[in-house]
Design an enzyme around this catalytic site. Sequence first.
Site, PDB file in Angstrom:
ATOM      1  N   CYS A 115      37.927  51.866  71.514  1.00  0.00           N
ATOM      2  CA  CYS A 115      39.226  52.259  70.942  1.00  0.00           C
ATOM      3  C   CYS A 115      39.548  53.731  71.194  1.00  0.00           C
ATOM      4  O   CYS A 115      40.713  54.118  71.231  1.00  0.00           O
ATOM      5  CB  CYS A 115      39.232  52.006  69.435  1.00  0.00           C
ATOM      6  SG  CYS A 115      38.841  50.305  69.047  1.00  0.00           S
ATOM      7  N   HIS A 263      45.550  55.258  66.845  1.00  0.00           N
ATOM      8  CA  HIS A 263      45.083  53.993  67.433  1.00  0.00           C
ATOM      9  C   HIS A 263      45.476  52.868  66.487  1.00  0.00           C
ATOM     10  O   HIS A 263      45.295  52.968  65.275  1.00  0.00           O
ATOM     11  CB  HIS A 263      43.572  54.044  67.626  1.00  0.00           C
ATOM     12  CG  HIS A 263      42.944  52.702  67.792  1.00  0.00           C
ATOM     13  ND1 HIS A 263      43.383  51.821  68.750  1.00  0.00           N
ATOM     14  CD2 HIS A 263      41.948  52.076  67.118  1.00  0.00           C
ATOM     15  CE1 HIS A 263      42.668  50.702  68.656  1.00  0.00           C
ATOM     16  NE2 HIS A 263      41.789  50.833  67.670  1.00  0.00           N
ATOM     17  N   ASN A 293      45.722  44.813  67.910  1.00  0.00           N
ATOM     18  CA  ASN A 293      44.860  45.928  68.317  1.00  0.00           C
ATOM     19  C   ASN A 293      44.500  45.743  69.789  1.00  0.00           C
ATOM     20  O   ASN A 293      43.804  44.791  70.143  1.00  0.00           O
ATOM     21  CB  ASN A 293      43.611  45.911  67.423  1.00  0.00           C
ATOM     22  CG  ASN A 293      42.610  47.003  67.764  1.00  0.00           C
ATOM     23  OD1 ASN A 293      42.664  47.613  68.827  1.00  0.00           O
ATOM     24  ND2 ASN A 293      41.672  47.228  66.850  1.00  0.00           N
TER      25      ASN A 293
HETATM   26  O1  UT7 Z   1      39.837  49.069  66.451  1.00  0.00           O
HETATM   27  C1  UT7 Z   1      38.520  49.366  66.156  1.00  0.00           C
HETATM   28  C2  UT7 Z   1      38.334  49.684  64.743  1.00  0.00           C
HETATM   29  N1  UT7 Z   1      38.547  48.509  63.931  1.00  0.00           N
HETATM   30  C3  UT7 Z   1      38.953  48.647  62.698  1.00  0.00           C
HETATM   31  O2  UT7 Z   1      39.212  49.755  62.279  1.00  0.00           O
HETATM   32  C4  UT7 Z   1      39.041  47.407  61.841  1.00  0.00           C
HETATM   33  C5  UT7 Z   1      38.577  47.734  60.459  1.00  0.00           C
HETATM   34  N2  UT7 Z   1      38.469  46.576  59.564  1.00  0.00           N
HETATM   35  C6  UT7 Z   1      39.537  45.838  59.212  1.00  0.00           C
HETATM   36  O3  UT7 Z   1      40.634  46.047  59.675  1.00  0.00           O
HETATM   37  C7  UT7 Z   1      39.333  44.771  58.154  1.00  0.00           C
HETATM   38  O4  UT7 Z   1      38.024  44.879  57.642  1.00  0.00           O
HETATM   39  C8  UT7 Z   1      39.578  43.325  58.652  1.00  0.00           C
HETATM   40  C9  UT7 Z   1      41.063  43.147  58.893  1.00  0.00           C
HETATM   41  C10 UT7 Z   1      38.808  43.084  59.926  1.00  0.00           C
HETATM   42  C11 UT7 Z   1      39.152  42.313  57.609  1.00  0.00           C
HETATM   43  O5  UT7 Z   1      39.820  42.536  56.404  1.00  0.00           O
HETATM   44  P1  UT7 Z   1      38.992  42.636  55.030  1.00  0.00           P
HETATM   45  O6  UT7 Z   1      39.983  42.877  53.994  1.00  0.00           O
HETATM   46  O7  UT7 Z   1      37.929  43.671  55.214  1.00  0.00           O
HETATM   47  O8  UT7 Z   1      38.400  41.169  54.892  1.00  0.00           O
HETATM   48  P2  UT7 Z   1      36.883  40.700  54.807  1.00  0.00           P
HETATM   49  O9  UT7 Z   1      36.244  40.784  56.145  1.00  0.00           O
HETATM   50  O10 UT7 Z   1      36.200  41.390  53.684  1.00  0.00           O
HETATM   51  O11 UT7 Z   1      37.055  39.179  54.441  1.00  0.00           O
HETATM   52  C12 UT7 Z   1      37.635  38.767  53.197  1.00  0.00           C
HETATM   53  C13 UT7 Z   1      37.724  37.267  53.163  1.00  0.00           C
HETATM   54  C14 UT7 Z   1      36.441  36.543  53.516  1.00  0.00           C
HETATM   55  O12 UT7 Z   1      36.353  35.393  52.709  1.00  0.00           O
HETATM   56  P3  UT7 Z   1      35.454  35.366  51.375  1.00  0.00           P
HETATM   57  O13 UT7 Z   1      34.061  35.670  51.833  1.00  0.00           O
HETATM   58  O14 UT7 Z   1      36.017  36.426  50.495  1.00  0.00           O
HETATM   59  O15 UT7 Z   1      35.643  33.974  50.867  1.00  0.00           O
HETATM   60  C15 UT7 Z   1      36.637  36.138  54.942  1.00  0.00           C
HETATM   61  O16 UT7 Z   1      35.878  35.007  55.298  1.00  0.00           O
HETATM   62  O17 UT7 Z   1      38.694  36.824  54.110  1.00  0.00           O
HETATM   63  C16 UT7 Z   1      38.101  35.831  54.961  1.00  0.00           C
HETATM   64  N3  UT7 Z   1      38.691  35.968  56.295  1.00  0.00           N
HETATM   65  C17 UT7 Z   1      39.833  35.336  56.666  1.00  0.00           C
HETATM   66  N4  UT7 Z   1      40.636  34.485  56.016  1.00  0.00           N
HETATM   67  C18 UT7 Z   1      41.725  34.045  56.682  1.00  0.00           C
HETATM   68  C19 UT7 Z   1      38.262  36.728  57.345  1.00  0.00           C
HETATM   69  N5  UT7 Z   1      39.099  36.593  58.366  1.00  0.00           N
HETATM   70  C20 UT7 Z   1      40.079  35.753  57.993  1.00  0.00           C
HETATM   71  C21 UT7 Z   1      41.227  35.231  58.615  1.00  0.00           C
HETATM   72  N6  UT7 Z   1      42.008  34.398  57.920  1.00  0.00           N
HETATM   73  N7  UT7 Z   1      41.562  35.586  59.883  1.00  0.00           N
END
Ligand code: UT7
Length: 336
Positions: A115, A263, A293
């Site tokens: 990135c 970014h 992204n």
């Molecule tokens: O570009 C390089 C740098 N990258 C970044 O800066 C990305 C940084 N991270 C993020 O943007 C976020 O962490 C994400 C968007 C990737 C994820 O969001 P989050 O709020 O951190 O969600 P999470 O990973 O903690 O997941 C929460 C819940 C989980 O379910 P449970 O365990 O709470 O039941 C996941 O399984 O959301 C679930 N989940 C989804 N549900 C529906 C994960 N992905 C999805 C999805 N659709 N696509």
Amino acid sequence: MYNSKIIGLGKYLPEQVVTNNDLTALMDTSDEWIQERTGIQERRWVKPRDGDTTSMMGVKAARQAIDRAGIDKDDIDFIIFATLSPDYYFPGPGVQVQKELDIKTVGALDIRNQCSGFIYAISVADNFIKTGMYKNILVIGSELHSHGLDKTTRGRGVTVIFGDGAGAAILSREEDNNKGLLSTHLHSQGEHAEELSLIAPGMGKRWVNDILTDNDPDDVSYYPHMNGQFVFKNAVVRFSEVIMEGLQTNGLGPQDIDMLIPHQANLRISQFVQKKFKLGNDQIYNNIMRYGNTTAASVPIALCEAWEEGKIKEGDTVVLAAFGSGFTWGSAIIKW
Ligand code: UT7
């Protein structure tokens, strides 16, 4: 010593729009979840086998940047290509661009900083220009994620985020030391290398032969892995730090920013930074809603669009900032 100045910008986005609703046909996800957590509404994915590869998208963006710079392709002294998704394991896409644009035998360098790739790339270009070694450098950030994602519910935490596209810039010698790139700031923290990574196939942990021999349907080593929350927490801190570092180096403060191009990792990260620095909506540019992204391509695509929309004018203080896999992060302070 010279300065370097961006004299031309270009971008290329594949035609195929993939909405959040389209993804619900492939995996258990929802438009509501994706928009709420990331701000993304749709992204572009190349149509398989219609000629759009990482290098070819880079070439298309480069052609536009060269045209807009008003130079001839033979005026280019050096090529720098940033990507994490090259067409080939080797050689890198820099030489493919050189061939495709039919540029004489100038050097071509490939940058592997995910990135932050475009910021690392313009930093390298800037320093080559500063010393007088080169006059016009073509810098490309291009990414084709869609062929390498796990498009099942197993991969949804990563797959919904990424899009394909390319951006390019021509950096050129500038005699006025108060114009162009004023400074660039690069950092990395290798202890977190595997928190956002694609391990296989590589010569370290998991070789091609291992994958073929195991033939394991549960093998996810060749898909990107991201510890999302950990990456998010680090991103907001590092974005803020490296923007401040750049501003302070130049005796500036957040109030001096005319346009911040972060970014496009997650709209929530951009909004955090916007709030922290008390920036108005006209002082920050986001397009993650439309493109997702695009890793090394996201900064040059956003910069190009902001410029096309007349949001960047001569004399403006423009700040570029990125954070991602490595971890690597960086910023660039530009007097446009
Ligand atoms: O570009 C390089 C740098 N990258 C970044 O800066 C990305 C940084 N991270 C993020 O943007 C976020 O962490 C994400 C968007 C990737 C994820 O969001 P989050 O709020 O951190 O969600 P999470 O990973 O903690 O997941 C929460 C819940 C989980 O379910 P449970 O365990 O709470 O039941 C996941 O399984 O959301 C679930 N989940 C989804 N549900 C529906 C994960 N992905 C999805 C999805 N659709 N696509």
